[in-house]
Design an enzyme around this catalytic site. Structure first.
Site, short mmCIF file in Angstrom:
data_model
loop_
_atom_site.label_atom_id
_atom_site.label_comp_id
_atom_site.label_asym_id
_atom_site.label_seq_id
_atom_site.Cartn_x
_atom_site.Cartn_y
_atom_site.Cartn_z
N PHE A 114 12.33 48.23 16.81
CA PHE A 114 11.68 46.97 16.46
C PHE A 114 10.20 47.08 16.74
CE2 PHE A 114 13.30 42.56 15.61
CZ PHE A 114 14.35 42.94 14.81
N GLN A 227 3.17 32.25 16.23
CA GLN A 227 3.45 33.54 15.59
C GLN A 227 3.76 33.41 14.10
OE1 GLN A 227 7.16 36.14 16.48
NE2 GLN A 227 5.40 37.27 17.23
N HIS A 229 5.25 35.53 11.07
CA HIS A 229 6.06 36.73 10.83
C HIS A 229 5.58 37.38 9.54
CE1 HIS A 229 9.48 39.33 10.17
NE2 HIS A 229 9.99 38.99 11.34
N LEU A 239 13.20 34.27 6.16
CA LEU A 239 12.88 35.49 6.90
C LEU A 239 13.55 36.72 6.30
CD1 LEU A 239 11.52 36.56 9.52
CD2 LEU A 239 13.78 36.46 10.53
N GLU A 242 12.75 41.73 10.57
CA GLU A 242 12.03 42.94 11.00
C GLU A 242 12.99 44.14 11.06
OE1 GLU A 242 9.09 42.09 13.96
OE2 GLU A 242 9.64 43.85 15.11
N ARG A 273 3.72 41.96 15.46
CA ARG A 273 3.72 41.03 14.32
C ARG A 273 2.35 40.47 13.99
NH1 ARG A 273 9.44 37.97 15.66
NH2 ARG A 273 10.69 39.71 14.88
N HIS A 337 6.68 31.48 12.28
CA HIS A 337 8.00 31.94 12.73
C HIS A 337 8.38 31.47 14.13
CE1 HIS A 337 11.48 34.49 12.91
NE2 HIS A 337 11.00 35.23 13.88
N ARG A 372 4.75 37.39 20.68
CA ARG A 372 6.09 37.80 21.11
C ARG A 372 6.54 39.03 20.34
NH1 ARG A 372 11.28 37.02 18.92
NH2 ARG A 372 10.61 35.55 17.32
C1 LIG Z 1 15.15 33.01 10.82
C2 LIG Z 1 14.94 33.40 12.25
C3 LIG Z 1 15.32 34.65 12.70
C4 LIG Z 1 15.13 35.02 14.03
N1 LIG Z 1 15.53 36.27 14.44
C5 LIG Z 1 15.39 36.60 15.75
C6 LIG Z 1 15.89 37.85 16.22
O1 LIG Z 1 16.47 38.65 15.49
N2 LIG Z 1 15.70 38.14 17.53
C7 LIG Z 1 15.08 37.30 18.39
O2 LIG Z 1 14.96 37.61 19.57
N3 LIG Z 1 14.64 36.09 17.96
C8 LIG Z 1 14.79 35.72 16.67
N4 LIG Z 1 14.33 34.50 16.24
C9 LIG Z 1 13.85 33.53 17.24
C10 LIG Z 1 15.04 32.93 17.97
O3 LIG Z 1 16.13 32.86 17.13
C11 LIG Z 1 14.75 31.53 18.48
O4 LIG Z 1 13.53 31.48 19.16
C12 LIG Z 1 15.86 31.09 19.45
O5 LIG Z 1 17.12 31.27 18.86
C13 LIG Z 1 15.68 29.67 19.89
O6 LIG Z 1 16.81 29.29 20.62
P1 LIG Z 1 16.84 27.92 21.41
O7 LIG Z 1 18.15 27.87 22.10
O8 LIG Z 1 15.62 27.79 22.20
O9 LIG Z 1 16.75 26.80 20.27
P2 LIG Z 1 17.65 26.49 18.97
O10 LIG Z 1 18.66 27.50 18.69
O11 LIG Z 1 16.68 26.16 17.90
O12 LIG Z 1 18.41 25.17 19.39
C14 LIG Z 1 17.76 23.93 19.56
C15 LIG Z 1 18.79 22.87 19.86
O13 LIG Z 1 18.12 21.66 20.19
C16 LIG Z 1 18.74 20.58 19.56
N5 LIG Z 1 17.75 19.50 19.39
C17 LIG Z 1 16.47 19.61 18.96
N6 LIG Z 1 15.89 18.40 18.93
C18 LIG Z 1 16.81 17.51 19.36
C19 LIG Z 1 16.83 16.10 19.54
N7 LIG Z 1 15.78 15.31 19.27
N8 LIG Z 1 17.97 15.52 20.00
C20 LIG Z 1 19.07 16.27 20.24
N9 LIG Z 1 19.11 17.60 20.08
C21 LIG Z 1 18.00 18.20 19.65
C22 LIG Z 1 19.26 21.14 18.27
O14 LIG Z 1 20.34 20.36 17.79
C23 LIG Z 1 19.71 22.54 18.70
O15 LIG Z 1 21.03 22.50 19.17
C24 LIG Z 1 14.53 34.12 14.92
C25 LIG Z 1 14.16 32.85 14.48
C26 LIG Z 1 14.34 32.50 13.15
C27 LIG Z 1 13.87 31.14 12.72
#
Ligand SMILES: Cc1cc2nc3c(=O)[nH]c(=O)nc-3n(C[C@H](O)[C@H](O)[C@H](O)COP(=O)(O)OP(=O)(O)OC[C@H]3O[C@@H](n4cnc5c(N)ncnc54)[C@H](O)[C@@H]3O)c2cc1C
Length: 559
Positions: A114, A227, A229, A239, A242, A273, A337, A372
């Protein structure tokens, strides 16, 4: 309705569910509030993988150094050390919980390369790694008896005597507001990608968790670090992982040249990135783009690798631009991203607001600093999700439950009624949202300068004034998405404001912050974090925090 729990987690992505699982293991009564079903959280979209120094010949120090260099020396090195030391055990635990990581010919856990990493240390499940982790974690929280309030939308945190004691949430299916009290709250509400357009993020990534914590008094840190991407699909912004470049894909300009050789001769397409995104923008600006894009070329990888290791993006390219990656290069460009900054926490997830913890993308520990590395975010959610779950469960043992909060519930009920009762003025959430996001991309994207950022601040103040007048078209109670979308735009405006003010403040170029008017990194003045604190009725307050350096002294950064 008023409900009580010990630990309340806002968000059911990887960070939220990992936090909930750990708090439940520690004996706390735990609940999750989430605006979508847990496995629809944006974590399910993560494709490429998760980093850990687990292989032979790798070390946590090497992982930490790559992360710190990637961050352009803005990450706090003590926090990075924690993450990189604890990563291997977390990966193994997930494997034991049932995640079917890719295994190589020897039957051992296999890795892919990566960007910005000196070793191939990214563990993965095809190009659906996030989904594989998320569904496994969902099984685990159900088994652990965590209560999930799904499709409940948090509208405000409840703060009593300087401590966070729960939140108010809208039960979307009935339209009723509830007070959910807790001895500690963990904000794990995910990213804010949709504050920018184009973005790889799901439509639900509207920065609610940043704004909720910020309004409640917890400062945000490193918000200027956004960031982009380098490979998002032309048109949709989806996306193109990567992982493609990790497997060996090239980036080409209109002359068919692998242009990264002029910007990052050693790492080429696998430079960090921020470096790749800037290179693409330069190529396009200098006339070597193709309709505002460059090309991602996977043809030489062969059908076997593409279909086995990159099946999802192969399908997306077919569906959305009608191109077959086996035979055609596909048009890509940089798109928003990930937000490196967030609610400032320590390495246990504690914020500066008592009783409020934060983990995952919404938090800033800080391990990502100015940029990141790919596959370090899933890791961040897991390590610091677990740590905040553990710390909050210990904290609640010495805390009595709140008996109050009805006043906050009533104030929220009045606020929703007022919003629903407003007459139609022609101003809609959809129009504001699009204007906001395209404006942010234009003035606060890959390259920034004083004039653009000042213009952005001016435009934001106009958008905020218009927001005060928006009407909600749907007046019904049941699953009123017009109402929740309107609330989201309010959160997005707060996030945008914090980002622009922090970007204006940082008068240097570091990581994702590229100021054309201050093109150099300036360690003498700016090797420090910028914090921003909300103040009711006044402009927010900016302050600084030192960067923790342990063993890696800042050096020039090249790839
Ligand atoms: C397309 C894509 C691909 C990616 N690929 C990678 C990868 O391969 N490797 C890597 O390390 N990172 C990757 N990332 C980044 C990584 O996936 C995210 O940063 C990470 O998954 C975020 O996880 P989280 O638990 O913080 O939030 P999320 O998974 O976004 O969860 C947020 C939660 O908060 C809840 N929520 C939000 N607002 C409210 C509200 N007002 N009331 C109630 N609930 C709410 C939502 O319902 C959800 O359950 C990627 C991101 C994207 C967008």
């Amino acid at each position: 309705m008023t409900i009580d729990h010990d630990v309340l987690v806002l968000g059911a992505g990887l960070a939220g569910m990992r936090a909930a699982l750990e708090a439940a293991r520690e004996g706390a009564d735990v609940a999750i509030v989430t605006k979508v079903h847990p496995i629809r959280s944006h974590s399910s979209a993560a494709q490429g993988g998760i980093n850990a120094a687990l292989g032979e010949g790798d070390s946590w120090e090497s992982h930490a150094f790559d992360t710190i260099k990637g961050s352009d020396y803005l990450a706090d090195q003590d926090a990075v050390e924690v993450m990189c030391r604890e990563a291997p055990a977390d990966i193994v635990e997930f494997e034991h919980m049932g995640v079917i990581f890719y295994r190589n010919e020897d039957g051992k856990l296999g890795t892919r390369a990566f960007g910005g990493a000196s070793q191939a240390r990214t563990y993965f499940v095809g190009d659906i790694t996030g989904q594989a982790l998320l569904v496994t974690l969902y099984d685990q929280i159900l088994k652990a008896g965590v209560k999930v309030y799904e499709e409940w939308f948090a509208t405000t945190l409840y703060v009593e005597n300087g401590a966070c004691r729960g939140l108010v949430a809208l039960e979307m299916i009935t339209g009723e507001l509830h007070l959910v009290r807790a001895k500690a709250v963990i904000d794990a509400a995910g990213g804010l990608g949709r504050v920018f357009e184009p973005s790889t993020n799901a439509l639900i990534c509207t920065g609610d968790g940043y704004a909720l914590a910020y309004r409640a008094g917890a400062p945000l840190m490193d918000m200027e670090m956004v960031q982009y991407h380098p490979t998002t699909l032309a048109g949709s912004g989806f996306l193109m992982s990567e992982a493609a470049r990790g497997e060996g894909a090239y980036l080409l300009n209109s002359e068919g040249e692998r242009f990264m050789k002029r910007y990052a001769p050693n790492k080429m397409e696998l430079a960090a990135r921020d470096v790749c995104s800037r290179s693409e923008v330069t190529e396009i600006a200098e006339g070597r783009g193709i309709d505002g894009n460059v090309l991602l070329d996977c043809r030489h990888l062969g059908a076997d690798v593409i279909l086995k290791k990159l099946p999802q993006i192969h399908e997306m390219a077919l569906d959305y631009v009608g191109l077959d990656m086996i035979k055609d290069p596909i048009p890509v460009r940089p798109g928003m991203h990930y937000q490196m900054g967030g609610v400032k926490t320590d390495a246990t997830g504690a914020t500066r607001l008592q009783g409020l913890y934060a983990a995952g993308e919404v938090a800033c520990v800080s391990v990502h600093g100015g940029n990141r590395l790919g596959a370090n975010s899933l890791l961040d959610t897991i390590v610091f999700g677990r740590r905040s779950g553990k710390a909050s469960a210990a904290y609640v043992k010495g805390v009595a439950g709140s008996r109050g909060g009805e006043n906050v519930l009533h104030a929220e009920q009045a606020r929703m009624q007022e919003l629903l009762a407003r007459p139609y003025t022609g101003e809609t959430h959809a129009r504001l949202r699009l204007e906001l996001a395209t404006m942010m991309d234009k003035h606060c994207g890959v390259y920034r300068n004083e004039a653009g950022l000042t213009e952005a601040l001016k435009r934001l103040s106009g958008l905020k004034a218009r927001y005060e007048k928006i009407a909600v078209g749907d007046k019904s109670r049941i699953f009123n998405q017009a109402l929740t979308f309107a609330l989201e735009v309010g959160f997005m405006l707060d996030c945008a404001d914090a980002i622009v003010r922090s970007a204006l403040e940082r008068k240097e170029s570091r990581g994702a912050q590229s100021r054309t008017d201050y093109p150099e990194r300036n360690d003498a003045e700016w090797l420090k974090h910028i914090l921003i604190t909300y103040r009711t009725g006044k402009e927010p307050e900016l302050s600084y925090a030192p960067v923790t350096i342990t063993q890696w002294k800042p050096e020039a950064r090249s790839y």
